[in-house]
Design a protein around this motif. Structure first.
Motif, mmCIF file in Angstrom:
data_model
loop_
_atom_site.group_PDB
_atom_site.id
_atom_site.type_symbol
_atom_site.label_atom_id
_atom_site.label_comp_id
_atom_site.label_asym_id
_atom_site.label_seq_id
_atom_site.Cartn_x
_atom_site.Cartn_y
_atom_site.Cartn_z
ATOM 1 N N GLY A 96 0.867 -1.188 0.000
ATOM 2 C CA GLY A 96 0.000 0.000 0.000
ATOM 3 C C GLY A 96 0.895 1.226 0.000
ATOM 4 N N SER A 97 0.306 2.419 -0.148
ATOM 5 C CA SER A 97 1.200 3.577 -0.152
ATOM 6 C C SER A 97 1.386 4.174 1.232
ATOM 7 N N LYS A 98 0.476 3.882 2.170
ATOM 8 C CA LYS A 98 0.580 4.497 3.494
ATOM 9 C C LYS A 98 1.910 4.159 4.167
ATOM 10 N N GLU A 99 2.256 2.872 4.198
ATOM 11 C CA GLU A 99 3.505 2.514 4.880
ATOM 12 C C GLU A 99 4.697 3.151 4.165
ATOM 13 N N ALA A 124 -4.676 17.996 4.939
ATOM 14 C CA ALA A 124 -3.877 16.945 4.306
ATOM 15 C C ALA A 124 -4.184 15.568 4.862
ATOM 16 N N TYR A 125 -3.784 14.590 4.101
ATOM 17 C CA TYR A 125 -3.691 13.217 4.590
ATOM 18 C C TYR A 125 -2.689 13.257 5.755
ATOM 19 N N PRO A 126 -3.034 12.708 6.912
ATOM 20 C CA PRO A 126 -2.204 12.965 8.108
ATOM 21 C C PRO A 126 -0.828 12.298 8.138
ATOM 22 N N HIS A 174 -6.033 15.728 -4.878
ATOM 23 C CA HIS A 174 -5.784 15.946 -3.461
ATOM 24 C C HIS A 174 -6.859 15.376 -2.541
ATOM 25 N N ASN A 175 -6.406 14.711 -1.509
ATOM 26 C CA ASN A 175 -7.276 14.348 -0.388
ATOM 27 C C ASN A 175 -6.990 15.377 0.713
ATOM 28 N N PRO A 176 -7.958 16.083 1.240
ATOM 29 C CA PRO A 176 -9.398 15.857 1.152
ATOM 30 C C PRO A 176 -10.156 16.713 0.142
ATOM 31 N N SER A 202 5.624 12.854 -4.579
ATOM 32 C CA SER A 202 4.299 13.132 -5.113
ATOM 33 C C SER A 202 3.386 11.933 -4.831
ATOM 34 N N ASP A 203 2.445 12.156 -3.939
ATOM 35 C CA ASP A 203 1.499 11.089 -3.576
ATOM 36 C C ASP A 203 0.388 11.101 -4.625
ATOM 37 N N GLU A 204 0.385 10.068 -5.466
ATOM 38 C CA GLU A 204 -0.500 10.074 -6.642
ATOM 39 C C GLU A 204 -1.539 8.965 -6.596
ATOM 40 N N CYS A 205 -2.001 8.639 -5.387
ATOM 41 C CA CYS A 205 -2.887 7.474 -5.287
ATOM 42 C C CYS A 205 -4.280 7.717 -5.872
ATOM 43 N N TYR A 206 -4.605 8.987 -6.220
ATOM 44 C CA TYR A 206 -5.932 9.253 -6.811
ATOM 45 C C TYR A 206 -5.890 9.595 -8.299
ATOM 46 N N THR A 207 -4.735 9.422 -8.957
ATOM 47 C CA THR A 207 -4.675 9.844 -10.368
ATOM 48 C C THR A 207 -5.644 9.064 -11.260
ATOM 49 N N HIS A 230 2.218 5.394 -5.707
ATOM 50 C CA HIS A 230 0.945 4.959 -6.300
ATOM 51 C C HIS A 230 0.376 3.789 -5.510
ATOM 52 N N SER A 231 -0.892 3.515 -5.794
ATOM 53 C CA SER A 231 -1.581 2.508 -4.989
ATOM 54 C C SER A 231 -2.681 1.831 -5.799
ATOM 55 N N LEU A 232 -2.946 0.589 -5.464
ATOM 56 C CA LEU A 232 -4.094 -0.095 -6.081
ATOM 57 C C LEU A 232 -5.360 0.094 -5.259
ATOM 58 N N SER A 233 -5.208 0.710 -4.080
ATOM 59 C CA SER A 233 -6.360 0.819 -3.178
ATOM 60 C C SER A 233 -7.544 1.489 -3.838
ATOM 61 N N LYS A 234 -7.331 2.687 -4.363
ATOM 62 C CA LYS A 234 -8.442 3.466 -4.922
ATOM 63 C C LYS A 234 -8.666 3.064 -6.373
ATOM 64 N N ARG A 235 -7.577 2.883 -7.112
ATOM 65 C CA ARG A 235 -7.675 2.567 -8.535
ATOM 66 C C ARG A 235 -8.450 1.271 -8.782
ATOM 67 N N TYR A 241 -5.955 -5.350 0.260
ATOM 68 C CA TYR A 241 -4.815 -6.159 -0.211
ATOM 69 C C TYR A 241 -3.487 -5.560 0.244
ATOM 70 N N ARG A 242 -3.454 -4.244 0.388
ATOM 71 C CA ARG A 242 -2.233 -3.478 0.685
ATOM 72 C C ARG A 242 -1.214 -3.644 -0.433
ATOM 73 N N SER A 243 -1.374 -2.873 -1.470
ATOM 74 C CA SER A 243 -0.448 -2.958 -2.594
ATOM 75 C C SER A 243 -0.311 -1.619 -3.313
HETATM 76 C C1 LIG Z 1 -3.712 10.993 0.025
HETATM 77 C C2 LIG Z 1 -3.579 9.569 0.388
HETATM 78 N N1 LIG Z 1 -2.390 8.975 0.284
HETATM 79 C C3 LIG Z 1 -2.207 7.698 0.626
HETATM 80 C C4 LIG Z 1 -3.256 6.930 1.086
HETATM 81 C C5 LIG Z 1 -2.975 5.513 1.493
HETATM 82 O O1 LIG Z 1 -3.530 4.578 0.667
HETATM 83 P P1 LIG Z 1 -3.060 3.076 0.659
HETATM 84 O O2 LIG Z 1 -2.122 2.855 1.796
HETATM 85 O O3 LIG Z 1 -4.293 2.286 0.792
HETATM 86 O O4 LIG Z 1 -2.366 2.880 -0.644
HETATM 87 C C6 LIG Z 1 -4.518 7.489 1.211
HETATM 88 C C7 LIG Z 1 -5.630 6.712 1.758
HETATM 89 O O5 LIG Z 1 -6.706 7.154 2.016
HETATM 90 C C8 LIG Z 1 -4.687 8.850 0.861
HETATM 91 O O6 LIG Z 1 -5.873 9.455 0.957
#
Ligand SMILES: Cc1ncc(COP(=O)(O)O)c(C=O)c1O
Length: 387
Positions: A96-99, A124-126, A174-176, A202-207, A230-235, A241-243
């Motif tokens: 996942g991208s969080k870690e 921001a994302y915390p 951008h989140n939020p 560049s956190d691009e998990c929503y592209t 990048h992340s498969l979470s949202k896409r 799965y955490r990827s």
């Molecule tokens: C801006 C942003 N970055 C990263 C993440 C982390 O996503 P994940 O760890 O599921 O890839 C999130 C999750 O909500 C997010 O909003």
């Protein structure tokens, strides 16, 4: 306890979990627009790939990840953004991208150096702030403004601050707020970071969650000193799965790879095999975009009807909604909770969030239709009381 984190509030989403438990206890129907974790099923081929990949004997995965996955990611980056990355040296699969976001400053902050500041925009994302604090860096949050379309304006920061900065985080879409960055903005930020020896993250998990024009990646501008997350979470609807992956500057990626084995965060091989299928297919992503568009249209109409202003939603599955002046988003959120509707008050996302709330288009289309009816009643009641 670690003194760096003693003063941190609970992770905001943990507070939502408690509120939701309370609703369930009361037996109310829950309309959860809080956490960004949509409920659409993961594509069947991805699920099947995971199940078929579970081995009889499962051994430690490598931190570098499967070659086939890195190649699938490189192919996706080429197809989507037109950029060529070497799967051997410029891409690392992550859990996942969080870690990956959290751990990044642990490797790139030198706590003995003057240059240990980390800049990010807020709301921001915390995790940008939390990762910085745990790593002994100095977080510098810069308030993002509605009138700037929530773009982090590095060009307005003092040169002395930029010189003391090791890392800049940007996150577009951008989140939020759902804000999207034009290519010219990414070019400008890239240039400023290069000039000041800053690693641009560049956190691009929503592209991939967009409705008209596909958003850009920083990698289209350049990869020197820059890395994209990048992340498969949202896409692909794979939050559980955490990827994800990190890709960009070869030197940064190789340093990061070297130390990641200390954290032990390599993805499971069976998850990696499912991820290979996910990055190699666009059909399921198109279908997800279609569903989010349907939900988005329900809420565009609803907010127009009740007279609440929001940033146009061009990407992400979030609405960042402005409340009339003098109304606290916490009070509004608490009122909606009585009706089983969960939203996130803007304050959850830090400075600059006051007076806004975020909704995540998580409930199904049918639930969204049902929710707006309940919400309308709750809204009218709140406004009447507020005078
Ligand atoms: C801006 C942003 N970055 C990263 C993440 C982390 O996503 P994940 O760890 O599921 O890839 C999130 C999750 O909500 C997010 O909003």
């Amino acid at each position: 306890m670690n003194s760096r984190i003693r003063n941190l509030k609970a992770y905001p989403m943990d507070r939502l979990v408690r509120a939701k438990e309370e609703i369930k206890r009361k037996g109310l129907k829950l309309f959860d627009f809080g956490t960004g974790d949509p409920k659409e099923p993961t594509d069947e081929r991805i699920r099947k790939a995971l199940v078929e990949a579970v081995p009889r004997v499962s051994q430690y995965p490598t931190v570098k990840g499967r070659k086939e996955l890195r190649e699938a990611i490189a192919k996706w980056l080429k197809g989507r953004f037109g950029v060529s990355l070497n799967p051997e040296t410029e891409i690392i699969p992550t859990a996942g991208s969080k870690e990956a976001i959290f751990h990044f400053p642990l490797v790139f902050i030198d706590t003995d150096s003057e240059k240990r500041k980390v800049i990010f925009g807020t709301p921001a994302y915390p995790v940008y702030e939390r990762g910085t604090l745990f790593a002994g860096g100095e977080p510098v949050s810069v308030e993002l403004k509605y009138e700037d379309r929530f773009l982090l304006r590095l060009d307005r920061l003092p040169k002395s601050l930029l010189e003391e900065t090791a890392i800049v985080w940007i996150n577009y879409p951008h989140n939020p707020t759902g804000a999207v960055a034009p290519l010219s903005y990414l070019e400008e930020v890239y240039g400023i970071c290069r000039e000041n020896g800053i690693i641009l993250c560049s956190d691009e998990c929503y592209t991939e969650i967009y409705f008209e024009t596909p958003p850009h990646s920083i990698l289209e501008v350049g990869k020197e000193g820059a890395v994209a997350f990048h992340s498969l979470s949202k896409r692909s609807g794979m939050t559980g799965y955490r990827s994800g992956f990190v890709a960009g500057d070869e030197k940064v990626v190789s340093e990061y790879l070297k130390y990641r084995s200390s954290f032990g965060v390599a993805s499971q091989e069976f998850v990696q095999k499912a991820a290979e299928v996910a990055w190699s297919d666009e059909k399921h992503v198109e279908e997800r975009r279609r569903i989010f568009k349907e939900k988005k249209e329900i809420f565009e109409e609803f907010f127009k009807e009740i007279g609440l202003e929001h940033l146009p939603v061009e990407a992400t599955f979030y609405f960042w909604v402005k409340l009339p002046s003098g109304i606290s988003s916490e009070a509004y959120a608490l009122h909606l909770l009585k009706y089983g509707i969960v939203i996130s008050p803007g304050e959850f996302f830090g400075k600059g969030g006051e007076g806004f709330f975020r909704i995540a288009l998580v409930p199904t289309v049918e639930e969204c239709k049902e929710a707006v009816k309940v919400w309308k009643k709750a809204h009218e009641e709140f406004m009447e009381k507020a005078g």
